[in-house]
Design a protein around this motif. Structure first.
Motif, PDB file in Angstrom:
ATOM      1  N   LEU A  82       1.013  -1.241  -0.075  1.00  0.00           N
ATOM      2  CA  LEU A  82      -0.037  -0.089   0.263  1.00  0.00           C
ATOM      3  C   LEU A  82       0.786   1.200   0.039  1.00  0.00           C
ATOM      4  O   LEU A  82       1.585   1.293   0.516  1.00  0.00           O
ATOM      5  CB  LEU A  82      -1.004   0.143   1.295  1.00  0.00           C
ATOM      6  CG  LEU A  82      -2.089  -1.056   1.272  1.00  0.00           C
ATOM      7  CD1 LEU A  82      -2.837  -0.876   2.760  1.00  0.00           C
ATOM      8  CD2 LEU A  82      -2.982  -1.063   0.024  1.00  0.00           C
ATOM      9  N   THR A  83       0.366   2.224  -0.804  1.00  0.00           N
ATOM     10  CA  THR A  83       1.440   3.372  -0.958  1.00  0.00           C
ATOM     11  C   THR A  83       0.287   4.512  -0.392  1.00  0.00           C
ATOM     12  O   THR A  83      -1.069   4.554  -0.999  1.00  0.00           O
ATOM     13  CB  THR A  83       1.865   3.940  -2.193  1.00  0.00           C
ATOM     14  OG1 THR A  83       2.557   2.954  -2.510  1.00  0.00           O
ATOM     15  CG2 THR A  83       2.209   5.188  -2.130  1.00  0.00           C
ATOM     16  N   ARG A  84       0.214   5.129   0.782  1.00  0.00           N
ATOM     17  CA  ARG A  84      -0.761   6.277   1.260  1.00  0.00           C
ATOM     18  C   ARG A  84      -0.964   7.272   0.437  1.00  0.00           C
ATOM     19  O   ARG A  84       0.106   8.091  -0.215  1.00  0.00           O
ATOM     20  CB  ARG A  84      -0.184   6.791   2.626  1.00  0.00           C
ATOM     21  CG  ARG A  84      -1.233   7.378   3.259  1.00  0.00           C
ATOM     22  CD  ARG A  84      -0.820   7.836   4.681  1.00  0.00           C
ATOM     23  NE  ARG A  84      -1.767   8.859   5.213  1.00  0.00           N
ATOM     24  CZ  ARG A  84      -1.506  10.109   5.411  1.00  0.00           C
ATOM     25  NH1 ARG A  84      -0.137  10.692   5.327  1.00  0.00           N
ATOM     26  NH2 ARG A  84      -2.316  11.162   6.028  1.00  0.00           N
ATOM     27  N   SER A  85      -1.995   7.721  -0.226  1.00  0.00           N
ATOM     28  CA  SER A  85      -2.119   8.790  -1.168  1.00  0.00           C
ATOM     29  C   SER A  85      -2.927   9.947  -0.573  1.00  0.00           C
ATOM     30  O   SER A  85      -3.010  11.076  -1.115  1.00  0.00           O
ATOM     31  CB  SER A  85      -3.084   8.365  -2.374  1.00  0.00           C
ATOM     32  OG  SER A  85      -4.271   7.868  -1.779  1.00  0.00           O
ATOM     33  N   GLY A  86      -3.396  10.049   0.757  1.00  0.00           N
ATOM     34  CA  GLY A  86      -3.911  11.023   1.394  1.00  0.00           C
ATOM     35  C   GLY A  86      -4.697  10.583   2.443  1.00  0.00           C
ATOM     36  O   GLY A  86      -4.932   9.307   2.785  1.00  0.00           O
ATOM     37  N   SER A  87      -5.302  11.787   3.173  1.00  0.00           N
ATOM     38  CA  SER A  87      -6.076  11.414   4.462  1.00  0.00           C
ATOM     39  C   SER A  87      -7.072  12.672   4.631  1.00  0.00           C
ATOM     40  O   SER A  87      -6.791  13.935   4.353  1.00  0.00           O
ATOM     41  CB  SER A  87      -5.328  11.135   5.567  1.00  0.00           C
ATOM     42  OG  SER A  87      -4.531  12.355   5.896  1.00  0.00           O
ATOM     43  N   SER A  88      -8.031  12.496   5.216  1.00  0.00           N
ATOM     44  CA  SER A  88      -8.707  13.425   5.671  1.00  0.00           C
ATOM     45  C   SER A  88      -9.028  13.295   7.610  1.00  0.00           C
ATOM     46  O   SER A  88      -8.324  12.442   7.976  1.00  0.00           O
ATOM     47  CB  SER A  88     -10.257  13.359   5.268  1.00  0.00           C
ATOM     48  OG  SER A  88     -10.880  12.301   5.752  1.00  0.00           O
ATOM     49  N   LYS A  89      -9.784  13.964   8.246  1.00  0.00           N
ATOM     50  CA  LYS A  89      -9.995  13.812   9.580  1.00  0.00           C
ATOM     51  C   LYS A  89     -10.410  12.305   9.872  1.00  0.00           C
ATOM     52  O   LYS A  89     -10.078  11.592  10.906  1.00  0.00           O
ATOM     53  CB  LYS A  89     -11.116  14.773  10.156  1.00  0.00           C
ATOM     54  CG  LYS A  89     -10.980  14.540  11.542  1.00  0.00           C
ATOM     55  CD  LYS A  89     -12.094  15.624  12.179  1.00  0.00           C
ATOM     56  CE  LYS A  89     -12.281  15.505  13.698  1.00  0.00           C
ATOM     57  NZ  LYS A  89     -13.209  16.225  14.318  1.00  0.00           N
ATOM     58  N   THR A  90     -11.201  11.733   8.855  1.00  0.00           N
ATOM     59  CA  THR A  90     -11.902  10.380   9.130  1.00  0.00           C
ATOM     60  C   THR A  90     -11.301   9.423   8.509  1.00  0.00           C
ATOM     61  O   THR A  90     -11.159   8.272   8.996  1.00  0.00           O
ATOM     62  CB  THR A  90     -13.222  10.458   8.963  1.00  0.00           C
ATOM     63  OG1 THR A  90     -13.837  11.503   9.691  1.00  0.00           O
ATOM     64  CG2 THR A  90     -14.022   9.489   9.462  1.00  0.00           C
ATOM     65  N   TYR A  91     -10.722   9.623   7.138  1.00  0.00           N
ATOM     66  CA  TYR A  91     -10.415   8.481   6.038  1.00  0.00           C
ATOM     67  C   TYR A  91      -9.040   8.690   5.885  1.00  0.00           C
ATOM     68  O   TYR A  91      -8.507   9.850   5.654  1.00  0.00           O
ATOM     69  CB  TYR A  91     -11.330   8.639   4.945  1.00  0.00           C
ATOM     70  CG  TYR A  91     -12.784   8.419   5.271  1.00  0.00           C
ATOM     71  CD1 TYR A  91     -13.467   7.306   5.367  1.00  0.00           C
ATOM     72  CD2 TYR A  91     -13.721   9.786   5.179  1.00  0.00           C
ATOM     73  CE1 TYR A  91     -14.556   7.140   5.632  1.00  0.00           C
ATOM     74  CE2 TYR A  91     -14.836   9.502   5.528  1.00  0.00           C
ATOM     75  CZ  TYR A  91     -15.448   8.390   5.712  1.00  0.00           C
ATOM     76  OH  TYR A  91     -16.780   8.090   6.027  1.00  0.00           O
ATOM     77  N   THR A  92      -8.423   7.518   5.473  1.00  0.00           N
ATOM     78  CA  THR A  92      -6.827   7.367   4.995  1.00  0.00           C
ATOM     79  C   THR A  92      -7.135   6.739   3.600  1.00  0.00           C
ATOM     80  O   THR A  92      -7.651   5.569   3.799  1.00  0.00           O
ATOM     81  CB  THR A  92      -6.168   6.795   5.889  1.00  0.00           C
ATOM     82  OG1 THR A  92      -6.171   7.639   7.252  1.00  0.00           O
ATOM     83  CG2 THR A  92      -4.599   6.812   5.420  1.00  0.00           C
ATOM     84  N   PHE A  93      -6.459   7.071   2.552  1.00  0.00           N
ATOM     85  CA  PHE A  93      -6.662   6.448   1.287  1.00  0.00           C
ATOM     86  C   PHE A  93      -5.348   5.752   0.906  1.00  0.00           C
ATOM     87  O   PHE A  93      -4.284   6.546   0.970  1.00  0.00           O
ATOM     88  CB  PHE A  93      -7.105   7.613   0.290  1.00  0.00           C
ATOM     89  CG  PHE A  93      -8.203   8.313   0.882  1.00  0.00           C
ATOM     90  CD1 PHE A  93      -9.441   7.906   0.810  1.00  0.00           C
ATOM     91  CD2 PHE A  93      -8.162   9.807   1.418  1.00  0.00           C
ATOM     92  CE1 PHE A  93     -10.690   8.723   1.143  1.00  0.00           C
ATOM     93  CE2 PHE A  93      -9.114  10.385   1.847  1.00  0.00           C
ATOM     94  CZ  PHE A  93     -10.644   9.947   1.780  1.00  0.00           C
ATOM     95  N   PHE A  94      -5.367   4.749   0.185  1.00  0.00           N
ATOM     96  CA  PHE A  94      -4.249   4.186  -0.253  1.00  0.00           C
ATOM     97  C   PHE A  94      -4.379   3.625  -1.602  1.00  0.00           C
ATOM     98  O   PHE A  94      -5.417   3.188  -1.940  1.00  0.00           O
ATOM     99  CB  PHE A  94      -3.785   2.784   0.555  1.00  0.00           C
ATOM    100  CG  PHE A  94      -3.479   3.134   2.124  1.00  0.00           C
ATOM    101  CD1 PHE A  94      -2.114   3.306   2.385  1.00  0.00           C
ATOM    102  CD2 PHE A  94      -4.345   3.209   3.056  1.00  0.00           C
ATOM    103  CE1 PHE A  94      -1.691   3.557   3.708  1.00  0.00           C
ATOM    104  CE2 PHE A  94      -3.829   3.400   4.364  1.00  0.00           C
ATOM    105  CZ  PHE A  94      -2.876   3.717   4.726  1.00  0.00           C
ATOM    106  N   VAL A  95      -3.336   3.309  -2.371  1.00  0.00           N
ATOM    107  CA  VAL A  95      -3.272   2.831  -3.833  1.00  0.00           C
ATOM    108  C   VAL A  95      -2.580   1.315  -3.340  1.00  0.00           C
ATOM    109  O   VAL A  95      -1.660   1.402  -2.559  1.00  0.00           O
ATOM    110  CB  VAL A  95      -2.358   3.551  -4.738  1.00  0.00           C
ATOM    111  CG1 VAL A  95      -2.319   2.696  -5.956  1.00  0.00           C
ATOM    112  CG2 VAL A  95      -3.335   4.786  -5.154  1.00  0.00           C
ATOM    113  N   GLU A  96      -3.205   0.245  -3.760  1.00  0.00           N
ATOM    114  CA  GLU A  96      -2.421  -1.137  -3.752  1.00  0.00           C
ATOM    115  C   GLU A  96      -1.831  -1.607  -4.713  1.00  0.00           C
ATOM    116  O   GLU A  96      -2.749  -1.549  -5.892  1.00  0.00           O
ATOM    117  CB  GLU A  96      -3.815  -1.866  -3.095  1.00  0.00           C
ATOM    118  CG  GLU A  96      -3.208  -3.449  -2.801  1.00  0.00           C
ATOM    119  CD  GLU A  96      -4.348  -4.293  -2.266  1.00  0.00           C
ATOM    120  OE1 GLU A  96      -3.888  -5.069  -1.485  1.00  0.00           O
ATOM    121  OE2 GLU A  96      -5.471  -4.193  -2.904  1.00  0.00           O
ATOM    122  N   VAL A  97      -0.666  -1.980  -4.966  1.00  0.00           N
ATOM    123  CA  VAL A  97      -0.260  -2.789  -5.938  1.00  0.00           C
ATOM    124  C   VAL A  97       0.118  -4.119  -5.448  1.00  0.00           C
ATOM    125  O   VAL A  97       0.828  -4.471  -4.529  1.00  0.00           O
ATOM    126  CB  VAL A  97       1.173  -2.080  -6.278  1.00  0.00           C
ATOM    127  CG1 VAL A  97       1.829  -2.770  -7.308  1.00  0.00           C
ATOM    128  CG2 VAL A  97       0.789  -0.735  -6.704  1.00  0.00           C
TER     129      VAL A  97
END
Length: 155
Positions: A92-107
């Protein structure tokens, strides 16, 4: 100040108050997890709750009757996914976040659908909910959208 300017100012003030009235109840729908306050303490702005640790659970793929086992490890060195039932591993590579969520790209690094395996690359959204981790995933396989979701617990 002209009468027209006074009306415009009054309307603008009413609009701002209406927006605040709508935002406050919406933020109350998402209470902070116990360690959220500690994570944000001493920092300017909101901080996402920590996701570090070893997590496990089952993912349900939309349209499939059988869930599959899933493991997630997140630490200072990075994040790795494991799908034991599908014999796949991903990074997983973290692509961003907000107060509640964290976003990843999975390879996928083992068992990739592009190389004859069963797992496609995709994107993942994580949200800490107390001691649990809510997960949403989507990707595409041969032009078809695939969606999966689940709740993970700390191991």
């Amino acid at each position: 100040m002209t009468a027209r300017a006074k009306v415009v100012c009054a309307c603008a003030a009413a609009l701002v108050l209406a927006m605040i009235a709508a935002i406050v109840p919406a933020t109350a729908q998402f209470p902070a997890a116990p360690d959220d306050a500690a994570a944000a303490k001493g920092k300017k702005g909101a901080a996402a709750p920590t996701l570090n640790g070893n997590w496990a659970g089952e993912l349900t793929q939309v349209g499939s009757p059988t869930p599959y086992k899933f493991e997630l490890t997140i630490n200072a060195k990075g994040a790795e996914t494991k799908y034991p039932d599908l014999d796949c591993i991903g990074k997983l590579t973290r692509s961003g976040s907000s107060k509640t969520y964290t976003f990843f790209v999975e390879v996928i690094t083992k068992g990739s659908a592009d190389k004859g395996g069963r797992c496609p690359d995709g994107t993942m959204t994580l949200a800490r909910q107390g001691d649990n981790l809510a997960l949403g995933w989507f990707g595409t396989v041969q032009g078809t959208t695939v969606v999966a979701y689940g709740t993970l617990k700390k191991k």
